[in-house]
Design a protein around this motif. Structure first.
Motif, mmCIF file in Angstrom:
data_model
loop_
_atom_site.group_PDB
_atom_site.id
_atom_site.type_symbol
_atom_site.label_atom_id
_atom_site.label_comp_id
_atom_site.label_asym_id
_atom_site.label_seq_id
_atom_site.Cartn_x
_atom_site.Cartn_y
_atom_site.Cartn_z
ATOM 1 N N LEU A 106 0.984 -1.005 0.482
ATOM 2 C CA LEU A 106 -0.288 0.223 -0.050
ATOM 3 C C LEU A 106 0.676 1.186 -0.377
ATOM 4 N N GLN A 107 2.154 1.074 1.424
ATOM 5 C CA GLN A 107 2.269 2.799 1.160
ATOM 6 C C GLN A 107 3.325 2.948 -0.392
ATOM 7 N N ARG A 108 3.954 1.732 -1.468
ATOM 8 C CA ARG A 108 4.834 2.181 -2.757
ATOM 9 C C ARG A 108 3.780 2.501 -2.914
ATOM 10 N N CYS A 109 2.742 1.305 -3.357
ATOM 11 C CA CYS A 109 1.693 2.527 -4.392
ATOM 12 C C CYS A 109 0.634 3.312 -4.261
ATOM 13 N N GLN A 110 1.158 3.848 -2.758
ATOM 14 C CA GLN A 110 0.564 4.640 -2.964
ATOM 15 C C GLN A 110 1.937 6.311 -3.066
ATOM 16 N N ARG A 111 3.103 6.136 -3.043
ATOM 17 C CA ARG A 111 3.767 6.705 -3.583
ATOM 18 C C ARG A 111 4.573 7.174 -5.115
ATOM 19 N N TRP A 112 3.071 6.203 -6.205
ATOM 20 C CA TRP A 112 3.690 6.019 -7.496
ATOM 21 C C TRP A 112 2.365 6.758 -7.023
ATOM 22 N N LEU A 113 1.262 6.527 -7.194
ATOM 23 C CA LEU A 113 0.420 6.956 -7.494
ATOM 24 C C LEU A 113 -0.055 8.928 -6.981
ATOM 25 N N PHE A 114 1.121 9.474 -6.232
ATOM 26 C CA PHE A 114 0.827 10.325 -6.042
ATOM 27 C C PHE A 114 2.711 11.106 -6.349
ATOM 28 N N ALA A 118 2.988 15.797 -6.718
ATOM 29 C CA ALA A 118 1.998 17.309 -7.232
ATOM 30 C C ALA A 118 1.173 16.224 -8.342
ATOM 31 N N SER A 119 0.886 15.197 -8.581
ATOM 32 C CA SER A 119 -0.037 14.973 -9.285
ATOM 33 C C SER A 119 0.176 13.426 -9.363
ATOM 34 N N ILE A 120 -1.610 13.116 -9.963
ATOM 35 C CA ILE A 120 -1.659 11.662 -10.008
ATOM 36 C C ILE A 120 -1.170 11.229 -10.901
ATOM 37 N N LEU A 121 -0.276 10.111 -10.743
ATOM 38 C CA LEU A 121 0.188 8.818 -11.391
ATOM 39 C C LEU A 121 -0.944 8.415 -11.888
ATOM 40 N N ARG A 122 -0.868 7.424 -12.784
ATOM 41 C CA ARG A 122 -2.353 6.620 -12.833
ATOM 42 C C ARG A 122 -1.410 5.008 -13.326
ATOM 43 N N PHE A 123 -0.100 4.503 -12.964
ATOM 44 C CA PHE A 123 0.035 3.524 -13.259
ATOM 45 C C PHE A 123 -0.272 2.301 -13.017
ATOM 46 N N TYR A 124 -1.634 2.136 -13.004
ATOM 47 C CA TYR A 124 -2.377 1.177 -13.022
ATOM 48 C C TYR A 124 -3.153 0.834 -14.237
ATOM 49 N N GLU A 125 -3.309 2.306 -15.201
ATOM 50 C CA GLU A 125 -4.232 2.318 -16.262
ATOM 51 C C GLU A 125 -3.765 0.861 -17.067
ATOM 52 N N PRO A 126 -4.261 -0.645 -17.438
ATOM 53 C CA PRO A 126 -3.168 -1.667 -17.866
ATOM 54 C C PRO A 126 -2.813 -1.292 -19.363
ATOM 55 N N LEU A 144 9.794 0.660 -9.595
ATOM 56 C CA LEU A 144 7.880 0.264 -8.862
ATOM 57 C C LEU A 144 8.372 -1.352 -8.803
ATOM 58 N N VAL A 145 8.736 -2.247 -9.801
ATOM 59 C CA VAL A 145 8.787 -3.456 -9.854
ATOM 60 C C VAL A 145 9.702 -4.023 -8.857
ATOM 61 N N ALA A 171 15.996 1.779 -3.980
ATOM 62 C CA ALA A 171 14.263 2.282 -3.201
ATOM 63 C C ALA A 171 13.522 2.346 -2.778
ATOM 64 N N GLY A 172 12.549 3.615 -2.503
ATOM 65 C CA GLY A 172 11.699 4.161 -1.340
ATOM 66 C C GLY A 172 12.017 5.169 -0.117
ATOM 67 N N GLU A 173 13.529 5.571 -0.846
ATOM 68 C CA GLU A 173 14.556 6.887 -0.406
ATOM 69 C C GLU A 173 13.684 7.869 -0.073
ATOM 70 N N LYS A 174 13.192 7.985 -1.963
ATOM 71 C CA LYS A 174 12.750 9.366 -2.174
ATOM 72 C C LYS A 174 11.311 8.841 -2.623
ATOM 73 N N SER A 175 10.852 10.177 -2.600
ATOM 74 C CA SER A 175 9.279 9.944 -3.696
ATOM 75 C C SER A 175 9.632 9.884 -5.046
ATOM 76 N N PRO A 176 9.215 8.757 -5.877
ATOM 77 C CA PRO A 176 9.353 9.077 -7.651
ATOM 78 C C PRO A 176 9.123 10.038 -8.118
ATOM 79 N N VAL A 177 9.693 10.257 -8.863
ATOM 80 C CA VAL A 177 9.356 11.248 -10.090
ATOM 81 C C VAL A 177 9.254 10.710 -11.856
ATOM 82 N N VAL A 178 8.617 10.500 -11.896
ATOM 83 C CA VAL A 178 7.875 10.739 -13.780
ATOM 84 C C VAL A 178 7.776 11.589 -14.385
#
Length: 283
Positions: A106-114, A118-126, A144-145, A171-178
């Motif tokens: 859950l924590q990892r997914c939330q990191r990638w979602l936001f 600044a914005s939502i990243l819909r990384f789960y969009e198949p 991510l994986v 991994a996990g040390e800072k918020s990911p940025v795409v």
């Protein structure tokens, strides 16, 4: 980047096309199926399942019924099998096989979602996950994986499964940025994914080309550059290219139509197809 590089990057991901069999987690976008929660609650009477909204604790929390949820499928193999079947018919999300516990996932997914907060990243969009992973750096993919995990999704055409081949020590040390530039590249990798699909479907018409996927990708890129942005119009452009050559648009009969700004792209395409019928009749 040219057509060859887009195609080669997708190939380098080495995605498996196998159907997932034992997912331990699922990310489901509730906005993709209004009836999913009802089905989930019905299944929870038969199996011990936990689920969490990825919007939990955020400014989006009030809209959780229209957002993604994380399902812990560890104790619900039958529902996991049902979810596999559902994802083949609807763009619900992604399936994950991992040894992580629910709290960590859950924590990892939330990191990638936001994305960078600044914005939502819909990384789960198949339908966009293959292009998104292609646009990422090696370090981002390994974040991510995680090493030892398998992520699977159905893009509407086939299954894709990705396994990380390396570990990200940060991994996990800072918020990911795409980045914005990476997000722009996602649309081009999506086009490359379509090119591979069309190269397979029209392979009998592409035998004269030494690299059908790259040739198709070049055609789709030209269609996009010429203002034909929808998948349907780009496939129609490809069919004209297959019949008349990849430079067909330079022929006067087609060039004249493309210069008619009063027509929508779909109307221009219909007119060009009509011209092609007239050309055939003259042969």
């Amino acid at each position: 980047m040219d057509a060859v590089n887009y195609i080669n990057t997708l190939d380098d991901l080495e995605l498996s096309r196998a159907t997932p069999t034992e997912p331990t987690f699922g990310i489901v976008d509730l906005a993709a199926d209004a009836g999913f929660l009802r089905q989930l609650y019905g299944s929870m009477t038969q199996a011990n399942m936990e689920w969490f909204s990825l919007f939990l604790g955020s400014s989006w929390q009030a809209d959780w019924e229209q957002g993604p949820i994380l399902l812990d499928l560890t104790s619900a193999p039958e529902f996991a099998g049902e979810l596999v079947m559902m994802m083949q018919t609807k763009p619900l999300g992604v399936l994950i096989q991992s040894s992580a516990d629910g709290a960590e996932m859950l924590q990892r997914c939330q990191r990638w979602l936001f994305n960078s907060g600044a914005s939502i990243l819909r990384f789960y969009e198949p339908r966009m996950l293959t292009p998104l992973i292609a646009a990422m750096t090696d370090m981002q993919r390994a974040d991510l994986v995680r090493l030892g995990e398998t992520w699977a999704w159905h893009n509407g055409h086939e299954w894709g499964q990705y396994q990380s081949t390396s570990e990200n020590p940060e991994a996990g040390e800072k918020s990911p940025v795409v980045t914005t530039e990476q997000l722009k590249d996602v649309s081009w990798y999506r086009l490359a994914e379509h090119a591979r699909e069309y190269a397979e479907y029209y392979r009998g018409n592409l035998v004269v080309h030494s690299d059908p996927q790259t040739w198709v990708m070049s055609c789709l890129m030209k269609a996009n550059e010429s203002g034909f942005k929808t998948k349907a119009d780009q496939e129609r452009w490809l069919r004209l290219a297959i019949r008349y050559g990849d430079s067909f648009y330079r022929q006067e009969a087609f060039k004249t139509v493309m210069e008619q700004q009063a027509l929508t792209p779909a109307q221009q395409m219909t007119a060009m197809e009509s011209n092609s019928e007239a050309l055939n009749a003259q042969l």
